[in-house]
Design an enzyme around this catalytic site. Structure first.
Site, PDB file in Angstrom:
ATOM      1  N   SER A 122       0.612  -1.397   0.090  1.00 27.94           N
ATOM      2  CA  SER A 122       0.106  -0.118   0.104  1.00 27.94           C
ATOM      3  C   SER A 122       0.560   1.525   0.140  1.00 27.94           C
ATOM      4  CB  SER A 122      -0.650   0.258   1.139  1.00 27.94           C
ATOM      5  OG  SER A 122      -1.377   1.016   0.994  1.00 27.94           O
ATOM      6  N   TYR A 146      -1.597   0.340   9.925  1.00 31.45           N
ATOM      7  CA  TYR A 146      -1.390  -0.548   8.542  1.00 31.45           C
ATOM      8  C   TYR A 146      -0.464   0.155   8.157  1.00 31.45           C
ATOM      9  CZ  TYR A 146      -3.891  -1.738   4.002  1.00 31.45           C
ATOM     10  OH  TYR A 146      -3.700  -2.395   2.716  1.00 31.45           O
ATOM     11  N   LYS A 150       2.399  -3.543   6.710  1.00 29.77           N
ATOM     12  CA  LYS A 150       2.800  -3.720   5.533  1.00 29.77           C
ATOM     13  C   LYS A 150       4.021  -3.262   5.141  1.00 29.77           C
ATOM     14  CE  LYS A 150      -1.640  -4.897   3.003  1.00 29.77           C
ATOM     15  NZ  LYS A 150      -1.339  -5.877   2.279  1.00 29.77           N
TER      16      LYS A 150
END
Length: 319
Positions: A122, A146, A150
């Site tokens: 991402s 997040y 990632k």
């Protein structure tokens, strides 16, 4: 020979499975396979005898060992707790996004077959001060749970590839717009909602400043790029297996201009500005443009215009 797709019941996963089957039927599959296994918390919606569903937790090593077998030629790891959900539940995000990724890589390693391993990452791995156009070599500096998890996943896939345990491809996806269906827990969910809802006659809200730059891809182009990733030889990618996938740079204001051109003034009038600092803190840390010369040279694609993206959604999903 099987391909395993985590998140295969989801929007992108089910579309990847459909395109793999279509390519096989057309005699142009990216690699040889006999079956596809969807590994998710729900049954895969793709109705085809070549597709089977395993419903369960991707952080369960025993179950993963049943799914990733020595005849597994490729793994798509799409399943994740998304950005908003990760920020709200650190422990769940750690279990799924970190422990689950490592468990999948370990299962692939145990087979001894070094399957191709496609990991979707991402823009959230970036943060801090960034140039207007992000070069390939810019270091990651995530500013969200997040993004941090990632980035850990990226390093794991690269290390397992360096050791020859898997043949990895890390694909940093642009924000996908326009997604059909309902809003999800991603902080970027509004990037679809401010188009999808008005085109269906429903109100929507913009939580970030209109000048916010977004790096976007249509679902169709994103899925084609995911399938293309299996076709690219690992040696072409090189020892560092991480790629910023092509997208187009569009401000939120320009997205709404596209909405008005495609859906009319009545659709644009359904969108109001309601600032949300939590969402802006996450999305505002993401880059808005990338140098993607190398991915384009490797055969990955980008959309031509955002008007075409919005028109595609309207023609396919608006009754």
């Amino acid at each position: 020979m099987r391909i395993v797709v985590t998140g295969g019941a989801g929007f992108l996963g089910s579309r990847v499975i459909r395109l793999l089957l279509e390519r096989q039927d057309a005699g142009s599959a990216p690699l040889a396979f006999d079956s596809v296994v969807s590994f998710d918390l729900a049954q895969c919606p793709v109705d085809d005898p070549r597709v089977s569903s395993v419903v369960g937790d991707i952080a369960d090593p025993a179950l993963i060992a049943e799914v990733i077998t020595p005849d597994t030629v490729a793994v798509y790891h799409l399943a994740a707790v998304l950005s908003g959900g990760s920020e709200e539940d650190f422990d769940l995000a750690m279990t799924v996004n970190v422990d689950g990724t490592r468990a999948l890589l370990e299962a692939a390693r145990t087979t001894g077959a070094a399957p191709r391993f496609v990991f979707t990452s991402s823009l959230a791995v970036f943060g801090g001060a960034m140039p207007d156009v992000v070069p390939e070599e810019l270091a990651t500096r995530p500013e969200s749970t997040y993004g941090a998890f990632k980035a850990i996943g990226e390093l794991l896939v690269n290390e397992y590839s360096r050791k020859g345990f898997v043949d990895g491809r890390v694909l940093r996806l642009p924000t996908i717009s326009v997604r059909p269906g309902r809003p999800n827990s991603a902080a970027s969910s509004f990037a679809s909602g401010i188009l999808r809802e008005p085109l269906n006659g429903q109100p929507s809200q913009v939580p970030v400043p209109l000048e916010t730059r977004m790096w976007l891809s249509s679902p169709d182009v994103a899925v084609r790029n995911l399938v293309h990733a299996l076709e690219v030889d690992g040696d072409q990618i090189g020892p560092w297996r991480t790629l910023n996938l092509p997208g187009i740079t569009v401000t939120v204001s320009q997205m709404l201009e596209s909405l008005e051109r495609v859906g009319g003034q009545q659709a644009r009038a359904l969108v109001t500005e309601v600032p949300d600092q939590r969402i802006n803190d996450i999305v505002g840390s993401w880059p808005g443009d990338f140098d993607v010369e190398r991915p384009l040279a490797l055969g990955f694609q980008r959309d031509e215009t955002f008007d075409a993206v919005v028109t595609q959604y309207r023609n396919e999903f608006v009754g």
